[in-house]
Design a protein around this motif. Structure first.
Motif, PDB file in Angstrom:
ATOM      1  N   PRO A 161      -0.710  13.205 -21.532  1.00  0.00           N
ATOM      2  CA  PRO A 161       0.600  12.948 -20.925  1.00  0.00           C
ATOM      3  C   PRO A 161       1.265  11.756 -21.602  1.00  0.00           C
ATOM      4  N   GLY A 162       2.573  11.794 -21.749  1.00  0.00           N
ATOM      5  CA  GLY A 162       3.294  10.693 -22.370  1.00  0.00           C
ATOM      6  C   GLY A 162       3.263   9.449 -21.515  1.00  0.00           C
ATOM      7  N   ASP A 163       3.610   8.337 -22.118  1.00  0.00           N
ATOM      8  CA  ASP A 163       3.602   7.065 -21.392  1.00  0.00           C
ATOM      9  C   ASP A 163       4.557   7.067 -20.212  1.00  0.00           C
ATOM     10  N   GLY A 164       5.566   7.936 -20.268  1.00  0.00           N
ATOM     11  CA  GLY A 164       6.530   7.982 -19.175  1.00  0.00           C
ATOM     12  C   GLY A 164       6.011   8.684 -17.938  1.00  0.00           C
ATOM     13  N   THR A 165       4.829   9.337 -18.070  1.00  0.00           N
ATOM     14  CA  THR A 165       4.240  10.034 -16.930  1.00  0.00           C
ATOM     15  C   THR A 165       3.431   9.034 -16.119  1.00  0.00           C
ATOM     16  N   ALA A 166       3.924   8.670 -14.970  1.00  0.00           N
ATOM     17  CA  ALA A 166       3.275   7.627 -14.169  1.00  0.00           C
ATOM     18  C   ALA A 166       2.570   8.236 -12.963  1.00  0.00           C
ATOM     19  N   PHE A 167       1.295   7.877 -12.793  1.00  0.00           N
ATOM     20  CA  PHE A 167       0.538   8.306 -11.623  1.00  0.00           C
ATOM     21  C   PHE A 167      -0.143   7.062 -11.057  1.00  0.00           C
ATOM     22  N   GLY A 168       0.633   6.189 -10.477  1.00  0.00           N
ATOM     23  CA  GLY A 168       0.089   4.918 -10.018  1.00  0.00           C
ATOM     24  C   GLY A 168      -0.615   5.012  -8.687  1.00  0.00           C
ATOM     25  N   ALA A 169      -1.746   4.335  -8.579  1.00  0.00           N
ATOM     26  CA  ALA A 169      -2.444   4.224  -7.304  1.00  0.00           C
ATOM     27  C   ALA A 169      -1.823   3.085  -6.502  1.00  0.00           C
ATOM     28  N   PRO A 170      -1.876   3.145  -5.175  1.00  0.00           N
ATOM     29  CA  PRO A 170      -1.319   2.066  -4.347  1.00  0.00           C
ATOM     30  C   PRO A 170      -1.980   0.725  -4.677  1.00  0.00           C
ATOM     31  N   PRO A 221      -3.561  -2.492  -3.433  1.00  0.00           N
ATOM     32  CA  PRO A 221      -4.101  -3.026  -2.167  1.00  0.00           C
ATOM     33  C   PRO A 221      -3.637  -4.441  -1.878  1.00  0.00           C
ATOM     34  N   PHE A 222      -3.312  -5.222  -2.919  1.00  0.00           N
ATOM     35  CA  PHE A 222      -2.869  -6.602  -2.694  1.00  0.00           C
ATOM     36  C   PHE A 222      -1.530  -6.637  -1.953  1.00  0.00           C
ATOM     37  N   ALA A 223      -0.754  -5.550  -2.084  1.00  0.00           N
ATOM     38  CA  ALA A 223       0.529  -5.511  -1.378  1.00  0.00           C
ATOM     39  C   ALA A 223       0.336  -5.412   0.127  1.00  0.00           C
ATOM     40  N   VAL A 224      -0.806  -4.871   0.543  1.00  0.00           N
ATOM     41  CA  VAL A 224      -1.100  -4.691   1.965  1.00  0.00           C
ATOM     42  C   VAL A 224      -1.989  -5.810   2.486  1.00  0.00           C
ATOM     43  N   CYS A 225      -2.922  -6.235   1.635  1.00  0.00           N
ATOM     44  CA  CYS A 225      -3.945  -7.197   2.062  1.00  0.00           C
ATOM     45  C   CYS A 225      -3.955  -8.384   1.096  1.00  0.00           C
ATOM     46  N   PRO A 226      -3.342  -9.507   1.463  1.00  0.00           N
ATOM     47  CA  PRO A 226      -3.228 -10.639   0.531  1.00  0.00           C
ATOM     48  C   PRO A 226      -4.568 -11.271   0.150  1.00  0.00           C
ATOM     49  N   PHE A 227      -5.615 -11.063   0.946  1.00  0.00           N
ATOM     50  CA  PHE A 227      -6.924 -11.631   0.611  1.00  0.00           C
ATOM     51  C   PHE A 227      -7.864 -10.562   0.042  1.00  0.00           C
ATOM     52  N   TRP A 228      -7.294  -9.487  -0.473  1.00  0.00           N
ATOM     53  CA  TRP A 228      -8.079  -8.374  -1.030  1.00  0.00           C
ATOM     54  C   TRP A 228      -8.956  -8.836  -2.187  1.00  0.00           C
ATOM     55  N   ASP A 229     -10.093  -8.202  -2.337  1.00  0.00           N
ATOM     56  CA  ASP A 229     -10.931  -8.373  -3.516  1.00  0.00           C
ATOM     57  C   ASP A 229     -11.584  -7.028  -3.802  1.00  0.00           C
ATOM     58  N   TRP A 230     -11.666  -6.678  -5.095  1.00  0.00           N
ATOM     59  CA  TRP A 230     -12.271  -5.388  -5.457  1.00  0.00           C
ATOM     60  C   TRP A 230     -13.764  -5.378  -5.191  1.00  0.00           C
ATOM     61  N   ASP A 231     -14.361  -6.545  -5.094  1.00  0.00           N
ATOM     62  CA  ASP A 231     -15.785  -6.646  -4.793  1.00  0.00           C
ATOM     63  C   ASP A 231     -15.946  -6.604  -3.277  1.00  0.00           C
ATOM     64  N   ALA A 232     -16.520  -5.509  -2.782  1.00  0.00           N
ATOM     65  CA  ALA A 232     -16.630  -5.324  -1.332  1.00  0.00           C
ATOM     66  C   ALA A 232     -17.437  -6.435  -0.674  1.00  0.00           C
ATOM     67  N   ALA A 233     -18.453  -6.951  -1.375  1.00  0.00           N
ATOM     68  CA  ALA A 233     -19.267  -8.019  -0.790  1.00  0.00           C
ATOM     69  C   ALA A 233     -18.431  -9.278  -0.581  1.00  0.00           C
ATOM     70  N   VAL A 234     -17.546  -9.576  -1.521  1.00  0.00           N
ATOM     71  CA  VAL A 234     -16.675 -10.748  -1.397  1.00  0.00           C
ATOM     72  C   VAL A 234     -15.705 -10.548  -0.240  1.00  0.00           C
ATOM     73  N   LEU A 235     -15.116  -9.356  -0.178  1.00  0.00           N
ATOM     74  CA  LEU A 235     -14.169  -9.057   0.893  1.00  0.00           C
ATOM     75  C   LEU A 235     -14.846  -9.178   2.261  1.00  0.00           C
ATOM     76  N   ALA A 236     -16.075  -8.692   2.348  1.00  0.00           N
ATOM     77  CA  ALA A 236     -16.813  -8.753   3.617  1.00  0.00           C
ATOM     78  C   ALA A 236     -17.067 -10.205   4.034  1.00  0.00           C
ATOM     79  N   VAL A 237     -17.425 -11.041   3.075  1.00  0.00           N
ATOM     80  CA  VAL A 237     -17.688 -12.453   3.389  1.00  0.00           C
ATOM     81  C   VAL A 237     -16.398 -13.156   3.800  1.00  0.00           C
ATOM     82  N   ARG A 238     -15.297 -12.850   3.110  1.00  0.00           N
ATOM     83  CA  ARG A 238     -14.017 -13.468   3.485  1.00  0.00           C
ATOM     84  C   ARG A 238     -13.651 -13.128   4.928  1.00  0.00           C
ATOM     85  N   LEU A 239     -13.853 -11.885   5.292  1.00  0.00           N
ATOM     86  CA  LEU A 239     -13.547 -11.477   6.662  1.00  0.00           C
ATOM     87  C   LEU A 239     -14.466 -12.179   7.659  1.00  0.00           C
ATOM     88  N   LYS A 240     -15.722 -12.250   7.320  1.00  0.00           N
ATOM     89  CA  LYS A 240     -16.713 -12.845   8.220  1.00  0.00           C
ATOM     90  C   LYS A 240     -16.425 -14.326   8.464  1.00  0.00           C
TER      91      LYS A 240
END
Length: 660
Positions: free
Chosen positions: A200-209, A211-230
């Motif tokens: 597909p050409g560069d103009g074909t965009a299939f962006g995933a949502p 998560p930082f837009a919804v959750c300002p303390f998001w982290d891709w590492d689930a263990a880090v996210l869990a500790v932040r919440l705790k």
């Protein structure tokens, strides 16, 4: 009159005893007759626990009767994922259109992606009338399901005509209500690439949502996210309550449990409903979070929240038991005082305990008056003790020194991930492998280690790790590994799948240092796909790092290898790209497994690598690299050319399937 002790009804009575049910099912397999069939059917539909249900379904499947088929079909709507999985796999043996229909429903309702993928595979089998139903998974939330669909459709598109048919059918599916069109469009683009080679050409965009837009303390590492919440204060949880419904849909239980607790503590009705809205797509797998959210609410409040579209959705609808022709439940519903009295007087005239109990209630006769005088109990069977293993360590293979204690290990280690048989580990040891990669579900590697005597276990080094980011839990994981492997010290203990530097807190470092000082681990390391993070870790003094490297994924050669300082051990993994390097691609002949390992070992910065065979045959293929580690210079260019083609495919796959 009582049921005689030697009657089959005595065995099937034990089906209703929690501790004896599994043993009774096994004993009943030796008996034929309607008593066993009725008893098994009753036990299957009772759904007491997953293990009992699956064992019962296996016993029923051996009797291909109308009632056993009903039980298998009903299992497709079970609350137990393993029972639904059994029903899916039963499609291979049963030519049953009703079962096919039940499995079709699972494509879009089963909360387990493993089951949805299994249903897709079963329905895609040649000759299935409803094979095109698998297109329903084109927008599946889990990329592994869409990946499986892509593989099937790629194979089906053998001709241009076939490809056009697939495209047309997918286009029609687009008009269904509630479809995630981004995922479906991306799948179409991916299929076009697989069939034609056109990206597909560069103009074909299939962006995933994002998560930082919804959750300002998001982290891709689930263990880090869990500790932040705790570690959030009550005020912080209240301030971030709007992010909690999003996190309630997280696949990691540590995360969603904390999010649910925050909603229960600070949430309003719209926060509850945002979580309940996840029920709109059962494939989200959010039902455990929803049940936890609603647990303890008064009935009026629960009813208010769950009316309309927010009500619970079942995996599959099932007909009432009383409506099943020929079933004990239908017979029980048809009892009259006269027939009930006759059954109580002569209980062996009936084959079902459900009916006998119903007759007793109608005739006002307690069930103990008709039960066997000596109820069946499981025979006492001594648990067979497996003989000790003898696994002499072979010599004469290349070794390398790892960690600060400079432990000598073979340059190829063996992982237990794919449950290599125990004899495979014995053979690996004989070939000179002296270190093994372990996680708690690696049952065969656990058996290998536990069956060695203490002295025979001493020459081997075991590597384990943790997904946690909390010192107390990390210590618990170390203690568990030591206990199950029956060793006093682990060769290396890894922080697995580190995706964020925030995972490496002072608490984590202090706990790791303490465990090493106590002699429970020889070295501490971390594994990651994020090469900049590994470079930083090496500069920061971490003993061991583990990185992905192969002929297809060669970024480590320029970004990581030059940064390895003296004294740091670099270990590589995923050298076969989960086996994809061994599959033909773009008309090129794939390399051997041994050459893939030789390729990574040919770099002087690489101390060693892991192999993960599933069979003894695969083990032997892999260990050819241990016996003959040198890579033929003429093969290097071939490996890189093949890897480049695979990498091109992987990047398109990641963009169009993996990340959506």
């Amino acid at each position: 009159m009582r049921v005689p002790d030697d009657h089959p009804l005595n065995v099937t009575r034990a089906f209703r005893t929690a501790g004896a049910a599994l043993a009774a099912v096994e004993a009943a397999r030796e008996h034929g007759g309607a008593e066993v069939l009725d008893g098994l059917f009753e036990l299957a539909v009772a759904e007491t626990n997953a293990a009992v249900v699956v064992a019962t379904l296996r016993a029923l499947a051996e009797r291909d009767t109308p009632l056993s088929r009903v039980a298998v079909r009903r299992a497709a709507g079970s609350r137990f994922a393993l029972a639904r999985q059994f029903a899916i796999h039963a499609m291979d043996r049963l030519d049953d259109r009703e079962l096919d229909s039940a499995v079709v429903k699972l494509l879009t309702t089963d909360p387990s992606w493993v089951n949805r993928r299994a249903a897709l595979t079963a329905l895609a089998a040649v000759g299935r009338e409803r094979r095109w139903e698998i297109l329903r998974t084109a927008d599946d939330p889990h990329w592994r399901v869409r990946h499986a669909l892509g593989r099937v459709l790629t194979a089906w598109g053998a001709s241009e005509t076939d490809q056009q048919e697939i495209n047309c059918r997918l286009a029609i599916e687009q008009f269904e209500e509630g479809i995630n069109r981004t995922r479906r469009d991306a799948l179409l683009a991916y299929l076009t690439y697989r069939w034609t080679g056109r990206e597909p050409g560069d103009g074909t965009a299939f962006g995933a949502p994002d998560p930082f837009a919804v959750c300002p303390f998001w982290d891709w590492d689930a263990a880090v996210l869990a500790v932040r919440l705790k570690r959030m204060t009550a005020a912080e949880r209240a301030a971030h309550v709007n992010a909690m419904p999003f996190l309630a849909g997280h696949e990691d239980g540590r995360v969603w449990k904390s999010a649910v607790s925050a909603i229960r503590e600070h949430g309003e009705s719209h926060h509850y409903r945002a979580v309940l809205a996840l029920r709109a797509d059962p494939r989200n797998g959010a039902e455990p979070a929803i049940e936890r959210l609603l647990d303890g609410l008064d009935e009026e409040r629960k009813h208010e929240l769950t009316t309309g579209p927010f009500g619970r959705r079942s995996v599959g609808e099932r007909e009432p038991l009383e409506a099943i022709a020929g079933s004990p439940f239908q017979r029980a519903a048809a009892l009259t005082p006269t027939t009930a009295a006759g059954i109580v007087a002569e209980p062996t005239s009936e084959t079902s305990w459900h009916v006998i109990e119903a007759a007793g209630r109608l005739a006002k006769v307690p069930i103990w008056e008709v039960e066997p005088l000596n109820p069946w109990t499981p025979p006492t069977v001594a648990k067979p003790s497996l003989p000790p293993l003898v696994a002499p360590l072979g010599a004469g293979v290349a070794t390398t020194l790892v960690g600060p204690d400079r432990i000598a290990v073979s340059r190829v280690g063996v992982s237990g991930h794919y449950l290599l048989p125990v004899e495979g580990f014995v053979e690996a040891a004989a070939a000179g492998v002296n270190w093994f990669f372990w996680e708690p579900n690696y049952a065969t590697l656990t058996a290998f280690s536990s069956r060695l005597s203490a002295s025979d276990r001493r020459p081997f080094h075991f590597v384990a790790g943790t997904f946690e980011a909390d010192g107390r839990r990390i210590r618990a994981d170390v203690e568990r590994a030591l206990r199950e492997l029956r060793v006093e010290r682990l060769g290396i203990f890894f922080l697995f799948w580190v995706q964020s530097w925030d995972r490496l807190t002072d608490d984590v470092r202090d706990t790791s240092a303490a465990l090493r000082a106590e002699g429970k681990i020889a070295a501490v390391g971390l594994s990651s796909h994020r090469r900049p993070l590994l470079v930083r870790a090496m500069a920061d003094g971490w003993d061991v790092v583990m990185a992905r490297h192969s002929a297809a994924h060669r970024g480590a050669e320029t970004e990581l290898f030059p940064a390895v300082p003296p004294g740091t051990t670099l270990i590589t993994f995923n050298n076969l790209c989960y086996g994809r390097l061994l599959e033909p691609t773009h008309g090129l002949t794939p390399p051997t497994a041994a050459d893939c390992y030789r390729y990574t070992l040919s770099f002087p910065q690489v101390a060693a690598c892991w192999s993960a065979p599933a069979t003894v045959e695969q083990l032997r293929d892999n260990l050819a690299a241990l016996r003959e580690p040198e890579l033929d210079p003429g093969r290097r260019d071939d490996l890189r050319a093949f890897g480049a083609k695979l990498y091109q495919h992987e990047k398109v796959f990641e963009r169009l399937v993996r990340m959506l």
